[in-house]
Design a protein around this motif. Sequence first.
Motif, short mmCIF file in Angstrom:
data_model
loop_
_atom_site.label_atom_id
_atom_site.label_comp_id
_atom_site.label_asym_id
_atom_site.label_seq_id
_atom_site.Cartn_x
_atom_site.Cartn_y
_atom_site.Cartn_z
N ARG A 117 41.21 -41.88 -16.58
CA ARG A 117 40.99 -41.23 -15.29
C ARG A 117 39.90 -40.15 -15.41
O ARG A 117 39.11 -39.96 -14.49
CB ARG A 117 42.29 -40.63 -14.75
CG ARG A 117 42.99 -39.67 -15.69
CD ARG A 117 44.27 -39.10 -15.10
NE ARG A 117 45.07 -38.39 -16.08
CZ ARG A 117 44.79 -37.16 -16.51
NH1 ARG A 117 43.75 -36.52 -16.00
NH2 ARG A 117 45.55 -36.59 -17.41
N GLU A 118 39.87 -39.46 -16.54
CA GLU A 118 38.83 -38.45 -16.77
C GLU A 118 37.46 -39.12 -16.94
O GLU A 118 36.44 -38.61 -16.45
CB GLU A 118 39.16 -37.63 -18.02
CG GLU A 118 40.43 -36.83 -17.93
CD GLU A 118 40.79 -36.16 -19.25
OE1 GLU A 118 40.91 -34.92 -19.26
OE2 GLU A 118 40.93 -36.87 -20.26
N ASP A 140 36.26 -40.23 -13.51
CA ASP A 140 35.87 -39.07 -12.70
C ASP A 140 34.50 -38.56 -13.13
O ASP A 140 33.62 -38.29 -12.29
CB ASP A 140 36.92 -37.96 -12.83
CG ASP A 140 36.60 -36.77 -11.93
OD1 ASP A 140 36.57 -36.95 -10.70
OD2 ASP A 140 36.38 -35.67 -12.47
N ALA A 141 34.28 -38.43 -14.46
CA ALA A 141 32.99 -37.96 -14.96
C ALA A 141 31.88 -38.95 -14.62
O ALA A 141 30.77 -38.56 -14.28
CB ALA A 141 33.06 -37.74 -16.46
N ASP A 179 46.10 -42.98 -17.60
CA ASP A 179 46.39 -41.97 -18.61
C ASP A 179 46.24 -42.49 -20.03
O ASP A 179 46.48 -41.75 -20.99
CB ASP A 179 47.81 -41.41 -18.42
CG ASP A 179 47.91 -40.54 -17.17
OD1 ASP A 179 46.95 -39.80 -16.90
OD2 ASP A 179 48.93 -40.62 -16.47
N THR A 231 39.81 -38.33 -24.34
CA THR A 231 39.48 -38.46 -22.93
C THR A 231 40.24 -39.63 -22.35
O THR A 231 40.16 -40.75 -22.87
CB THR A 231 37.96 -38.68 -22.73
OG1 THR A 231 37.24 -37.56 -23.27
CG2 THR A 231 37.62 -38.83 -21.25
N ARG A 232 41.00 -39.38 -21.28
CA ARG A 232 41.77 -40.43 -20.63
C ARG A 232 40.85 -41.24 -19.70
O ARG A 232 39.80 -40.79 -19.31
CB ARG A 232 42.91 -39.80 -19.81
CG ARG A 232 43.74 -38.79 -20.60
CD ARG A 232 44.62 -39.46 -21.61
NE ARG A 232 45.24 -38.47 -22.50
CZ ARG A 232 46.14 -38.79 -23.44
NH1 ARG A 232 46.51 -40.04 -23.57
NH2 ARG A 232 46.64 -37.85 -24.23
#
Length: 221
Positions: free
Chosen positions: A51-52, A55-56, A37, A48-49
């Motif tokens: 984890r994001e 994922d991207a 996070d 943008t964290r």
Amino acid sequence: HREAPGDAVDGEAPHGDAVRGETALDLVFARAARNPDAVAVVHRERETRYRELVDATLHLAARLEAAGVAPGDRVVVCVERSTQMLVALLATWRVGAAYVPIDPAHPALRSAVVLEDAHARAAITQRALGLLEGFEGPTLFVEEEASVDALDAPSAHARPPRADDVAYVLFTSGSTGRPKGVAIGHRAFATFLRAMAHEPGLGADDRLLAITTLGFDIAGL
């Protein structure tokens, strides 16, 4: 600007065994695993964290793999400064390929030379920039989501990047003639990151303002 990955070095020396077998991708994913996070990137008002970001990266990597990109290939990246640009670089590494940056602001003739010499397997760009003229391989647009087929494809990490692999290929200014590609390996880049964490001492609480073009070597920091 974005957080520096210097927190991943934990005070280790920037040479010798401290960098053996590691890549910048390892450092980013290790940071994401420790603190998903934490803010990884700030572009304009959008945070943008980690984890994001991961994922991207995985989604775009799956699309690259579905397009036939394999370890050792080269991928042209022509994306305006944004979080999507960083995702394009990380996704390219995730499938074991090397990125070849093309600045959208560069003259068309220079871009054509880079495309001709790069022998890239695929390209990542934005629809607003249009198709890369003269490039005949698969072109992925960062705005699009991964298809169902791509997401069902084998893991986009069939063979992770190795320290001796090429991380990216930069082309010279061409001031002495035709621009020439220079390959930079993962080991060299990871060593550079660790050196910056040691001196001047960049850490997890520091932020870097990105002001250089992606085609300039220091941009990787």
